[in-house]
Design a protein around this motif. Structure first.
Motif, mmCIF file in Angstrom:
data_model
loop_
_atom_site.group_PDB
_atom_site.id
_atom_site.type_symbol
_atom_site.label_atom_id
_atom_site.label_comp_id
_atom_site.label_asym_id
_atom_site.label_seq_id
_atom_site.Cartn_x
_atom_site.Cartn_y
_atom_site.Cartn_z
ATOM 1 N N GLN A 10 34.246 33.709 36.753
ATOM 2 C CA GLN A 10 32.952 34.382 36.793
ATOM 3 C C GLN A 10 32.131 33.890 37.980
ATOM 4 O O GLN A 10 32.237 32.746 38.390
ATOM 5 N N THR A 11 31.310 34.783 38.502
ATOM 6 C CA THR A 11 30.333 34.432 39.522
ATOM 7 C C THR A 11 28.958 34.530 38.883
ATOM 8 O O THR A 11 28.641 35.527 38.236
ATOM 9 N N VAL A 12 28.168 33.485 39.055
ATOM 10 C CA VAL A 12 26.843 33.423 38.445
ATOM 11 C C VAL A 12 25.800 33.091 39.512
ATOM 12 O O VAL A 12 26.133 32.597 40.584
ATOM 13 N N ARG A 13 24.536 33.384 39.185
ATOM 14 C CA ARG A 13 23.419 33.056 40.075
ATOM 15 C C ARG A 13 22.517 32.050 39.368
ATOM 16 O O ARG A 13 22.202 32.213 38.197
ATOM 17 N N GLN A 36 21.094 30.522 44.277
ATOM 18 C CA GLN A 36 22.432 30.289 44.831
ATOM 19 C C GLN A 36 23.515 30.898 43.948
ATOM 20 O O GLN A 36 23.437 30.830 42.734
ATOM 21 N N GLN A 37 24.537 31.494 44.559
ATOM 22 C CA GLN A 37 25.667 32.033 43.812
ATOM 23 C C GLN A 37 26.728 30.958 43.657
ATOM 24 O O GLN A 37 27.012 30.224 44.597
ATOM 25 N N TYR A 39 30.726 30.340 42.023
ATOM 26 C CA TYR A 39 31.967 30.874 41.456
ATOM 27 C C TYR A 39 32.652 29.748 40.692
ATOM 28 O O TYR A 39 32.890 28.673 41.243
ATOM 29 N N THR A 54 30.512 26.942 45.943
ATOM 30 C CA THR A 54 29.187 27.416 46.328
ATOM 31 C C THR A 54 28.983 27.104 47.804
ATOM 32 O O THR A 54 29.389 26.035 48.270
ATOM 33 N N VAL A 71 21.794 29.755 34.468
ATOM 34 C CA VAL A 71 22.375 30.779 35.335
ATOM 35 C C VAL A 71 22.371 32.138 34.660
ATOM 36 O O VAL A 71 22.174 32.249 33.449
ATOM 37 N N ILE A 74 26.601 37.558 37.319
ATOM 38 C CA ILE A 74 26.531 38.618 38.316
ATOM 39 C C ILE A 74 27.650 39.601 37.981
ATOM 40 O O ILE A 74 28.820 39.236 37.966
#
Length: 75
Positions: A10-13, A36-37, A39, A54, A71, A74
């Motif tokens: 997963q990609t999170v912000r 910041q994103q 992974y 990151t 977080v 995304i």
């Protein structure tokens, strides 16, 4: 949700950093800041550490530190 709850792949912000003093400073020194994103690449079998990417850096973050990073997923 926190970074610890994010699943592999997963990609999170980052929404917010919790904690104070040296703990928050250590997280920010790793390049993890609001907006910041991140992974999630790998989680160790016992859940500690969590390996992330990151800003094109591969990092290992302790489970306790991940709980302090709020977080959002995304899509």
């Amino acid at each position: 949700m926190t970074l610890r709850e994010a699943k592999v792949g997963q990609t999170v912000r980052v929404l917010k950093l919790h904690g104070e003093g040296p703990v928050k400073r250590r997280i920010m020194d790793m390049g993890i800041t609001k907006g910041q994103q991140i992974y999630v690449r790998k989680v160790a079998p016992l859940g500690d550490p969590i390996e992330i990417t990151t800003r094109n850096y591969e990092l290992s973050v302790r489970k306790a530190d991940c709980e302090m990073i709020e977080v959002e997923l995304i899509p």
